[in-house]
Each structure stands twice: as structure tokens, then as C-alpha cells.
Design an enzyme around this catalytic site. Sequence first.
Site, PDB file in Angstrom:
ATOM      1  CG  ASP A   1       5.096  10.655  -1.331  1.00 14.70           C
ATOM      2  OD1 ASP A   1       4.520  11.840  -0.702  1.00 14.70           O
ATOM      3  OD2 ASP A   1       4.285  10.128  -2.280  1.00 14.70           O
ATOM      4  CB  VAL A   2       1.232   7.901   1.470  1.00 11.00           C
ATOM      5  CG1 VAL A   2       0.109   6.919   1.048  1.00 11.00           C
ATOM      6  CG2 VAL A   2       1.368   7.933   3.012  1.00 11.00           C
TER       7      VAL A   2
END
Length: 303
Positions: free
Chosen positions: A257-258
Site C-alpha cells: 500500500d502506497v
Amino acid sequence: MMNCINHGSYLEIIPPEEFNFDECLAFLGRANHEILHQLKEGTLYKLLKVNDSLILFTIRNVNKRIKVEFPEGAPSSIEREKVGEYIWEWFDLGQDLDEFYQLASKDLVLKDVVQKYHGLRIIGIPDLFEALVWAVIGQQINLTFAYTLKKRFVEQFGKSITFEGEQYWVFPSFNTIANLTVEDLKKFQFSTRKAEYVIGIAQEMASGKLSKKLLIEKNDYDEVKKSLMSIRGIGAWTADYAIMNCLHVNTAFPIADVGLHNALKNVLGLENKPTIEEIEAYAVGWKGWQAYATYYLWRSLYD
DNA sequence: ATCCAGGAACTGT
DNA sequence: ACAGTTCATGGA
């Protein structure tokens, strides 16, 4: 297990000790484009579909308890009970966070954030279809646009009521979406892929092959993840996102996840975003609580 | 303009 | 099994 007093015209939910309603509201309030709930002066408004009726409720903090009221008049006792269950699950109130806090207080990465946001819970997405669609919508696009797409999707295919001049919405049903064509969604700026994924997931659920109940019955994180990932459009990130937000499995870890990467970069004062290998190293001490670790780090992005 | 966004499927080795 | 490429679109 649900600790809820049914007073007739309203409900009173008694949350566990490690709970901070204001922290949860702060997280919910981060998304000003959100269409599925509204926050006004410390009171949260939400519309919920129970069987075939749409029930509007408000929740607020009164003396460390959650007071749930029904502005349009109290629904039946069974419906009130369902609303209580929904809120209990939505705020993940069944979770004992003691072990997480113990572990996190000794963790260099988590130490500060768990102290700062103490009492925050994973505000989940109890509806599986909503959880999966929201994750798919959010894939590889900025959050602002993701909220725009969700708003269009809900306003076009969901149901609503109007109360005191405000419109409140419930998420579209998978049966409705299962009958759409890709073109129907492309009109609202869904990419062809996203449209295919969303409709495919809806059809999977409409056919009964995919349901929250079936996933829960597997009772095994790896099995559930494998099963979700067999569906087109659901990769590791989306599977973990849904497992943590809908199934409340604390070992779920959307490691790619960014948002998590940015949070770690900020919290640790790094020059660049960490690599997956580096995150795995940070997370060795998070075993069993990766989902909560992720959530608290996400929270740190909204200060 | 340019880079990137709360990724996933596809393709080629 | 693994790495590189393509998809699509808007925000900053």
C-alpha cells in the site's frame, strides 16, 4: 459479546475500555468527499439498509458511551438490534487491543502513533461488496478521484432518503451492479478494467459463489486470501484490504500500500519510501497485529 | 508537461 | 517463479 442497551427509542452502546470515539471521528472526518456518512458537530449520520428498509441513525459520544438515535423515528426492535450490531462491527468494538498496545509500546515504528491515536479502532466496511468495490475503485488512482468515482457510483446506483434537506445514501447492491454493462460504468469515468472488475465481483456475489459468510467459514487467513485473489481484479493488496476492513482479521497486511509507504517515510523521517523488504523488517514485531499497525500508520497521514 | 496515485493482469523469459 | 509492460484517468 455485543454490549448494547436497547432503550426503545434509542440505543446505548458500551464500548470496551480501549476506545476513543473522537479519534474514530477524526479518521472518519478525513474524507470530505465521503458520501456514505456525514459528520456534523460531533454527530455521525448514517443510512443503513436492514432487510428492505432504509434506517437513518445518528451516533455520538455521551458519557463514554455511544448513543444511537433515529431521527426519523425508531424502527422495530429487531431493526434496532441490527443497527447496534452494525455499529459494533463498524467500529471493531469486539476487539481487545491490549495485546496490540503492549507490543506497539515496545516497537520503535509504532510507539509514537499508538500513543498519539490511542483508542482509535479500525473503522471497517462491514459490507463485503462495498469493501471490495471501494478497494478496486482505489486501485492505482489518487484518493480524491477515488472518492469522486465512489460518489458517482453510489448516486447513480444506490438508494437514498432525504432528511431535513440532506440526502443520505446506501451503497448499491451487488444484484443491481451485476446487471450492468461495462459501458454503464465507463460513463462515470471508470476505466474499462475497473468496470469489468466491479461488475465481475458483483456477479460473483449475485451467483452466491462469493459471500462474507463463505469467507468467514473458511476461518483461515491464507485460504480466504487465496480465494479472494482467484477473482479477477482482486490482487494481494485488495484481498488484504478487504480482509482487514470487512473480516476484521488482524494479520491482514496490505504491504504494497502506497499510503503505508508514505506513512512510514514520514514517521521514520526517511529520505525515500521504504522497499517491501525494509517494511517486512520493520514489521517482524507486528505479528498478529499487522492490520492495526497499518491502520494507525494510515491515521498519521491525516494530521 | 511530468510524475504518480491506498494495483492488477498480462507477457515473456 | 520472476521481472518488465500495459492499462487508464485525474490530481498536484
